[in-house]
Write an enzyme that holds these catalytic residues in place. Sequence first.
Site, PDB file in Angstrom:
ATOM      1  CE1 TYR A  57      -3.187  -2.266   5.620  1.00  0.00           C
ATOM      2  CE2 TYR A  57      -2.832   0.036   5.034  1.00  0.00           C
ATOM      3  CZ  TYR A  57      -3.121  -1.260   4.665  1.00  0.00           C
ATOM      4  OH  TYR A  57      -3.334  -1.556   3.343  1.00  0.00           O
ATOM      5  CB  SER A  74      -0.905   0.012   1.241  1.00  0.00           C
ATOM      6  OG  SER A  74      -1.538   1.269   1.389  1.00  0.00           O
TER       7      SER A  74
END
Length: 265
Positions: free
Chosen positions: A174, A161
């Site tokens: 995250y 990501s």
Amino acid sequence: FGDRSGGHICMQESRDGSQALNGCVALVTGGAGGIGSAICRHLAEAGATVIVTFNANHQRAQALVRELPGDGHLVVRMQVDDSETIANVVSQVAERFGRLDILVNNAGTTRFVRHDDLDDLDDETIDRIFRVNLRGAFACVRAFRPLLSASGDGLVVNISSIAGLIAYGSNVAYCASKAALDNMTVSLARVLAPDTRVVAIAPGLIDGEYARSFDTAWRQAQIDRTPLQRLALPEDVARAVVATATLLTHSTGIVLPVDGGRLIV
């Protein structure tokens, strides 16, 4: 796409990607999810035999496999944070196919926690995120390494990501897990060469159920900050996976953003 070990060549360059993966066996972790489903479809459309792994969405995974073009696709349950279940799947893949050409580490987890709310980001959440997003990907590579090396042209694609690059995402842990995944991609590319390439694909915010669950104004603000003026679609990620297998055949150890230019803002 050369065969250095004398094994079977399956990944071939193709102008349009069609049938470029004939003879390939690909495994997608978390294959029943939104991004995973798109990746499975595009791999199958390119000619690959696809192994769809799931943790909880058995019916969804079975329905997906029934829709995939081609024959021989397989559904298996596998928890990426449980090495015993990974080993069981390795045995199944080895017995049925004798090889694995493409491993897509797509399984992941997160929970929205405001970055300034340190107390809400509890130890259990942090451990679960790193256990699935980082350790799970490593455990899969470690377990499937012999099968990936068998042809001399294996490929690992880690779905990362841009949160790992800009430190902005669903929560601090995250973002850190994806940064660690990017770093691990480079390390594994170095040690697995020349038999196996390792690439990370880093999408921006995906226009799916997760993004649509947020406030409309916030979602529009993310679009406004994206130079190409739209969020990434699961299909954008899937096309990048196929391109990595069929076109970017001399690339390894890289992080490929699929973010509409968000990184340049």
